[in-house]
Design an enzyme around this catalytic site. Sequence first.
Site: not given
Ligand code: NVA
Ligand code: CP
Length: 349
Positions: A111, A138, A141, A234, A276, A321
């Site tokens: 990540r 993602h 997800q 989101d 998400c 997830r």
């Molecule tokens: N768009 C958000 C998704 C988090 C799961 C981010 O990248 O922070």
């Molecule tokens: N939705 C998601 O990716 O959650 P986290 O950022 O907690 O992993």
Amino acid sequence: MKGFDSVFQGRSVLACKDFTPAELSYMINFGLHLKDLKKNRIPHEYLKGLNIALLFEKTSTRTRSSFVVASHDLGAHPEYMDSTGTQFGKKESVEDTAKVLGSMFDGIEFRGFKQSTAEGLAKFSGVPVWNGLTDEWHPTQMLADFMTMKEKFGHLKGLTLAFVGDGRNNMANSLIVAGSMLGVNVHIVAPDELHTSQDVVDIAKDFAKVSGAKPMVTSNVAEGVKGANVIYTDVWVSMGESNWEERVKLLTPYRVTMDMMEMTGTPGDELIFMHCLPAFHDTNTTYGQEIHEKYGLTEMEVTDEVFRSKYAWQFIEAENRMHSIKAMMAVTLGNLYIPAGAVESALEK
Ligand code: NVA
Ligand code: CP
């Protein structure tokens, strides 16, 4: 022991578009199957004795927990590493890190910020790399989200999902592409300044030509949410960004409210809310309090009322997830026996 040949074995999951719609569908269905096994306490140790690296440049609750629990359920050993506790990025390149991790671990979750980092890890590690979120995509997800919709509606083709919020972020990109692969009409509902890039829309449109989906990008809320089965949102400001003032101004008219749920015109039992997560639906977070003090908002992308309503599916989605990440790890690393034709027939007609 020689493994079975499978279309998935040894592959990385960096973005949904790298798979065929049937392959994506197969992983989603396998996630539902593994959920069933877990609920019935049927063991499924497809990765017994393997070691999994979890490399995080950005923070996480769901993705991290999912990879840890899924690894344990599969009989593998996960090891969490972040950028403060490793040499990664500061003293060691992507290529060198990939070579080292690939020599010790059987699979790597990543990540972080750049999609090119995930690609570099996949190129140089020699083991499957799973993208746990980048600025661009993602994919894990998506497995959970479409699995959740299949769990609720029993099918995917012909459903409509309206994503209301920042149309340029990783979630909007991923939803419009994955939805178009699977025959789901994804409407990105966002102000003009935050419309999805043409490159991404073009990828979605190419898939839609085959699946029959009708992707759309619009700034008109009424048009975008009409007929939706899923209202999805989101955070307004993604990890790595800090432009709160601009986003509060642009996205406040796009907050998900009960009025918006009603604007869909969809009967209550055919409509759900998804997110998400994490979500700003109250002021019980540090950011939530700061935004309240600065801009007077007590809720951001979704009202507390919708978040706690009968439409709320975001916590089932969060649980999924884990099941879907487990499915993805198992098919790409588990030498699974997948009968001939099973992948092709996974796609709904
Ligand atoms: N768009 C958000 C998704 C988090 C799961 C981010 O990248 O922070
Ligand atoms: N939705 C998601 O990716 O959650 P986290 O950022 O907690 O992993």
